[in-house]
Every structure is written in structure tokens, then in C-alpha cells.
Enzyme design. Structure first.
Site, PDB file in Angstrom:
ATOM      1  N   ASP A 108     -58.942 -56.183  30.679  1.00 15.72           N
ATOM      2  CA  ASP A 108     -59.416 -55.203  31.792  1.00 15.72           C
ATOM      3  C   ASP A 108     -60.775 -55.609  31.974  1.00 15.72           C
ATOM      4  OD1 ASP A 108     -60.458 -52.894  32.550  1.00 15.72           O
ATOM      5  OD2 ASP A 108     -60.219 -51.714  30.699  1.00 15.72           O
ATOM      6  N   ASN A 155     -60.625 -61.259  43.158  1.00 14.09           N
ATOM      7  CA  ASN A 155     -59.722 -60.447  43.966  1.00 14.09           C
ATOM      8  C   ASN A 155     -59.591 -58.941  43.503  1.00 14.09           C
ATOM      9  OD1 ASN A 155     -57.608 -59.523  46.062  1.00 14.09           O
ATOM     10  ND2 ASN A 155     -56.441 -59.575  44.067  1.00 14.09           N
ATOM     11  N   TYR A 195     -67.651 -46.824  46.271  1.00 11.34           N
ATOM     12  CA  TYR A 195     -67.131 -48.212  46.633  1.00 11.34           C
ATOM     13  C   TYR A 195     -67.844 -49.021  47.719  1.00 11.34           C
ATOM     14  CZ  TYR A 195     -62.995 -51.059  48.584  1.00 11.34           C
ATOM     15  OH  TYR A 195     -62.389 -52.154  49.034  1.00 11.34           O
ATOM     16  N   LYS A 215     -68.947 -52.796  47.123  1.00 17.11           N
ATOM     17  CA  LYS A 215     -68.453 -53.788  47.973  1.00 17.11           C
ATOM     18  C   LYS A 215     -69.739 -54.735  48.830  1.00 17.11           C
ATOM     19  CE  LYS A 215     -64.123 -54.358  46.954  1.00 17.11           C
ATOM     20  NZ  LYS A 215     -63.349 -55.602  46.453  1.00 17.11           N
ATOM     21  N   THR A 242     -50.715 -53.620  51.090  1.00 20.54           N
ATOM     22  CA  THR A 242     -50.663 -54.022  49.391  1.00 20.54           C
ATOM     23  C   THR A 242     -49.912 -53.021  48.735  1.00 20.54           C
ATOM     24  OG1 THR A 242     -52.501 -52.580  48.765  1.00 20.54           O
ATOM     25  CG2 THR A 242     -52.950 -55.083  49.579  1.00 20.54           C
TER      26      THR A 242
END
Length: 252
Positions: free
Chosen positions: A66, A93, A162, A166, A197
Site C-alpha cells: 500500500d 505510475n 488531484y 499532479k 484503463t
């Protein structure tokens, strides 16, 4: 792939996080095809990671942990490094599009903590381990961080954290490239847009497709091929750069 490309990739040892599916799995396949030995990291889906390792047949190791847990990050790195005694490539990734809605204080706070932990701090810790390892070797190594078009433009109202995480990942990548180039540590980022994905977060992908210039979602293999090239070390003076992979959906 040319013979020269194969020679460059042959013998490299790479750790790919979040590699049980999507961009991560496609990257593992591309690196392995090019002659690399690959550590396949999965957060929880050991079965998918082991299936990928079985598909490739050799020169793979599965590591599960994790990445939101700092102790687990260190364990993942140590297992990966201990496999062959060195690592040449780190592909950060693993990540998730985690909501941080403004109208709920608890979800807002948790969203920021979760986004920063998984999408930025985990990457930073693994980068740190890699740099410390490569500082003891003359050949250096390669980091490829998987960012997002949100790194440049920000994200929507439900995913502000988010986009911020990033964006921080791009700053981290550039800082590493500037600070450690003399030690032959190369750091790159890729910034995909919509990628096929299977993790759409409830988004209506048919509606999304209609808004895209190429009228299709980016396949994960497109992203994987760019990562594999950067991981080869064949373009060292590109270090610090971010490669956008959005099918013209976002242009800087």
C-alpha cells in the site's frame, strides 16, 4: 524496435508501480519486450499482477504493498532492490483520481490527504530512495513520473486536490532533473489525458469521446511506448521534460 534500442534496454531492471492493470501493465509489457527485467507492483490486486508475470514468463517479480503507507513504501523499494541488487528505472505510475468535494468538510480533508499521499508523497519517497541508490553508482538511473493533463490545467471542482497533487509531481520531476543531472539521474514526466484503463470514476466515456479531437480515448499502450523510450536512456538531454499524451485534447 531497432537493434540499438534493444541493446540499450537489455539488462535494465525497472520498478513499475500500480502495474497490475492499465498504463502500468502496458508499461511492464513494453519494458519486458525491450529486454528489461521488471518488478510488477500492485497495491492490492496480487492476482492480476501474478497473472501478468505468468504471461511474460520470466524476468519478473511481483511486489504488493500500500503506497499510502510510508512503511510499505520502504518495504516495496527494499524488495525491488534486493531482487537483483540494483535498480535502473523507476516508473511512478500508481495513482488515483480521488474526489475532494468542497461542500463536505470531512470528504474535502480526506480527499486532500489521500491525493497528496498517493499521487505525490509516495512518488517523492520512491524518487528519494532511487536517488540515494544511484548516488552510489556511476551509471545513474531513470525516473518516469506519470502525471496528468490536470498537472497543467488543474482539474474540475470535485477534484481540486488531484490536480494540485499532479501539479506538484511535475515540480518534483523538474527539481530532480535540475539537481541531479550531474549524477546521471534522468527524470521525466508524462501527462496523459483520458486513457482507456477501465477506471472512469463514473464518467460517461461516450460523451467524453465526442469532445476529443481524435474521437477516441487514448489506449494505455500509447503512454507505455513513451515511457519505455524514456526509460531506455536514449535521450538524456530530454531530462526534466514533460511529454503530453492527450490526442490533442489539451495543447500547451
Amino acid at each position: 524496435m531497432s537493434t540499438t534500442d534493444a541493446a540499450e534496454a537489455q539488462g535494465r531492471i525497472a520498478l513499475v508501480t500500480g502495474a497490475s492493470r492499465g498504463i502500468g501493465a502496458a508499461t511492464v509489457r513494453a519494458l519486458h519486450r525491450d529486454g528489461a527485467s521488471v518488478i510488477i507492483h500492485a497495491g492490492r490486486n496480487r492476482a492480476a499482477a501474478e497473472a501478468l508475470a505468468a504471461e511474460l514468463g520470466s524476468d519478473t517479480l511481483v511486489v504488493v504493498g500500500d503506497l499510502t503507507d510510508p512503511t510499505a513504501r520502504a518495504s516495496i523499494w527494499e524488495q525491488a532492490l534486493g531482487w537483483r541488487g540494483r535498480l535502473d528505472v523507476l516508473v511512478n505510475n500508481a495513482g488515483a483520481w480521488i474526489a475532494s468535494p468542497l461542500d463536505d468538510t470531512d470528504q474535502w480533508q480526506q480527499g486532500w490527504e489521500d491525493n497528496l499521499s498517493l499521487n505525490l508523497t509516495a512518488c517523492a519517497d520512491l524518487c528519494r530512495f532511487a536517488i540515494l541508490h544511484w548516488s552510489t553508482t556511476p551509471s545513474g538511473g531513470v525516473i518516469v513520473n506519470v502525471a496528468s493533463r490536470s498537472s497543467h490545467r488543474g482539474d474540475d471542482a470535485e477534484h481540486l486536490a488531484y490536480g494540485a497533487a499532479k501539479g506538484g509531481l511535475l515540480a518534483l520531476t523538474k527539481g530532480i532533473a535540475r539537481a541531479f543531472a550531474r549524477h546521471r539521474v534522468l527524470a521525466y514526466a508524462v501527462a496523459p489525458g483520458w486513457v482507456q484503463t477501465g477506471l472512469s470514476g463514473g464518467t460517461d466515456l461516450e460523451a467524453v469521446v465526442k469532445t476529443l479531437p481524435m474521437q477516441e480515448i487514448t489506449p494505455p499502450e500509447d503512454v507505455a511506448e513513451v515511457i519505455a523510450f524514456l526509460a531506455s536512456g536514449r535521450s538524456p538531454h530530454t531530462t526534466g521534460a514533460t511529454i503530453d499524451i492527450t490526442g490533442e485534447d489539451y495543447v500547451r
